[in-house]
Scaffold this active site. Structure first.
Site, short mmCIF file in Angstrom:
data_model
loop_
_atom_site.label_atom_id
_atom_site.label_comp_id
_atom_site.label_asym_id
_atom_site.label_seq_id
_atom_site.Cartn_x
_atom_site.Cartn_y
_atom_site.Cartn_z
N ARG A 54 -7.23 -42.78 -50.86
CA ARG A 54 -7.34 -41.35 -51.19
C ARG A 54 -8.60 -40.76 -50.57
O ARG A 54 -8.60 -39.64 -50.08
CB ARG A 54 -7.36 -41.15 -52.73
N TYR A 106 0.57 -14.22 -46.86
CA TYR A 106 1.63 -15.10 -47.34
C TYR A 106 1.70 -15.00 -48.88
O TYR A 106 0.67 -15.04 -49.56
CB TYR A 106 1.36 -16.54 -46.89
N ASP A 178 -6.91 -17.85 -42.24
CA ASP A 178 -5.68 -18.63 -42.18
C ASP A 178 -5.13 -18.48 -40.77
O ASP A 178 -4.65 -17.42 -40.38
CB ASP A 178 -4.70 -18.11 -43.24
N LYS A 203 3.83 -25.86 -40.17
CA LYS A 203 4.39 -24.90 -39.24
C LYS A 203 4.23 -25.40 -37.80
O LYS A 203 4.76 -26.43 -37.44
CB LYS A 203 3.77 -23.54 -39.49
O1 P1T Z 1 3.92 -24.30 -47.27
P1 P1T Z 1 2.53 -24.80 -47.12
O2 P1T Z 1 2.36 -25.89 -46.10
O3 P1T Z 1 1.91 -25.17 -48.44
O4 P1T Z 1 1.67 -23.57 -46.52
C1 P1T Z 1 1.46 -22.37 -47.17
C2 P1T Z 1 1.18 -21.26 -46.18
C3 P1T Z 1 -0.12 -20.89 -45.92
N1 P1T Z 1 -0.42 -19.92 -45.05
C4 P1T Z 1 0.55 -19.27 -44.38
C5 P1T Z 1 0.18 -18.19 -43.42
C6 P1T Z 1 1.89 -19.60 -44.57
O5 P1T Z 1 2.82 -18.93 -43.88
C7 P1T Z 1 2.22 -20.62 -45.51
C8 P1T Z 1 3.65 -21.00 -45.79
N2 P1T Z 1 4.58 -20.05 -45.37
C9 P1T Z 1 5.93 -20.15 -45.49
C10 P1T Z 1 6.54 -21.20 -46.06
C11 P1T Z 1 6.71 -19.03 -44.93
O6 P1T Z 1 7.93 -19.16 -44.69
O7 P1T Z 1 6.10 -17.98 -44.68
#
Ligand code: P1T
Length: 383
Positions: A54, A106, A178, A203
């Site tokens: 961890r 988001y 972000d 992503k």
């Molecule tokens: O889904 P996750 O890996 O926890 O990430 C969250 C997140 C954070 N910042 C941005 C700009 C994001 O677009 C996302 C996740 N977004 C999607 C799942 C979406 O479809 O927009």
């Protein structure tokens, strides 16, 4: 910058080699998936840099070094999801502190700040991040962080990172960017004055819709120390296999992004002259209000395109259900093209808030398929 010296390597060389030296024991060219949860010590506290998985793990360290290298950052920390990475950053604050976020972000980020940390005594305000005066007015003496997405999800608004950093730093607040939509291939916020960069590596960095992950890049040692304390204390860490998939994805980030950008530009131009489209939101069109800022702080405008359907909500719902190559799904940034309606999908949690989105909005994550197939698919779906 490019050269024979690792310090001068270009982006793709860094993506393929940083943190990924051939395995010393076997010569394996790819980083092994180290599944061990614990590492032997020769005496209490005497070990080779790893004690418990961890806290740290060799596969994760390879990913952390590589992704930090892509952001040009001193320190990188990998997490189990983008939200886990964001949670660690917000966890730097205490009850009574305040955070400013954009009116376009988001939905999950808004939910975390307003509905999880809001209930635990952290205040928040939402402002238009492109309005310098509004931002300055929203910052209070207890403001510790200013959160920026650029381009934003889902409106593709472009925020001038250096301008936000000027205002935030003058008031003693840190700037968190972000960088999920831009990726380190297109934009490096630390160079523009940001203090913390967060990513949903689910992503573009992963790029194949098969791994959920998050990442934080920082230069400041004080932030790195507190964030790695939180990373270990909370334990929202990625598995070794997830780290391997991310290392594998990142190697092709540059070539994938070039194709995403080419295809998105063609899709945006096609939509701009389509009668079913009221307005195209894409920072690579000269008509976009953020076109010039994007051209100065991003290498290219990215792979995401949004548009407002002339027919409003019902027509948007019909269009997202009618594509064949674009798949109707949440998420973004992978090789396959995706289409969605944010108001009922990714941004449901912002309904009735200052971040609420137009139900006629359609968001496209433009993939790397043959571009003519993408244009033909949109044409038949909008037709
Ligand atoms: O889904 P996750 O890996 O926890 O990430 C969250 C997140 C954070 N910042 C941005 C700009 C994001 O677009 C996302 C996740 N977004 C999607 C799942 C979406 O479809 O927009």
């Amino acid at each position: 910058m490019s050269g024979a010296d690792p310090g001068e390597w270009g982006f793709d060389t860094r993506a393929i080699h940083i943190g990924q030296e051939p395995d010393e024991a076997t010569g394996a060219i790819t980083v092994p998936i180290h599944l061990a949860t614990t590492f032997v010590q020769t005496a209490p506290g005497q070990h080779r840099g790893f004690e418990y998985a961890r806290t740290s793990n060799p596969t994760r360290v390879a990913l952390e070094r590589c992704a930090a290298g892509l952001e040009g950052a001193e320190h990188g920390l990998a997490f189990a999801s983008g939200m886990a990475a964001e949670d660690a950053v917000i966890g730097l604050m205490r009850p009574g502190d305040h955070v400013v976020l954009g009116t376009d972000a988001y939905g999950g980020t808004f939910r975390l700040i307003a509905q999880v940390y809001g209930d635990r005594g952290i205040g928040w305000s939402a402002v238009d991040m492109t309005d310098r005066d509004a931002l300055a007015a929203a910052i209070r003496s207890e403001t510790r962080q200013v959160w920026v997405e650029t381009p934003t999800n889902p409106m593709l608004t472009v925020v001038d990172i250096a301008a936000v950093a000027d205002v935030a730093h003058a008031a003693g607040a840190d700037v968190v960017v972000d960088n999920t939509f831009a990726t380190p291939y297109l934009q490096n916020p630390l160079e523009l004055g940001a203090d913390v960069v967060v990513h949903s590596t689910t992503k573009y960095l992963g790029g194949h819709s098969d791994v959920v992950g998050g990442f934080i890049a920082v230069d400041r040692d004080d932030l790195a120390e507190r964030l790695s304390f939180i990373q270990n204390a909370v334990g929202a860490v990625p598995s070794p296999f997830d780290c391997y998939l991310l290392l594998r994805g990142v190697k092709t980030l540059g070539v994938r992004m070039d194709r995403h950008c080419d295809n998105a530009q063609a899709v945006a131009e096609f939509l701009a002259s389509h009668p079913a489209v009221d307005r195209v939101l894409f920072p690579g069109l000269p008509s976009h209000p953020g076109y010039e800022v994007a051209a100065s702080q991003m290498r290219r405008p990215g792979g995401m395109v949004s548009f407002i359907h002339t027919g409003g909500e019902a027509a948007a719902v019909a269009a997202v259900g009618a594509t064949r190559v674009f798949r109707l799904a949440e998420s973004l940034g992978a090789v396959e093209s995706l289409i969605e309606q944010p108001s009922t999908m990714t941004h449901l949690s912002v309904a009735d808030s200052p971040l609420a989105v137009d139900p006629g909005l359609v968001r496209l994550s433009v993939g790397i398929e043959t571009v003519d197939d993408l244009l033909a698919d949109l044409d038949q779906a909008l037709g």
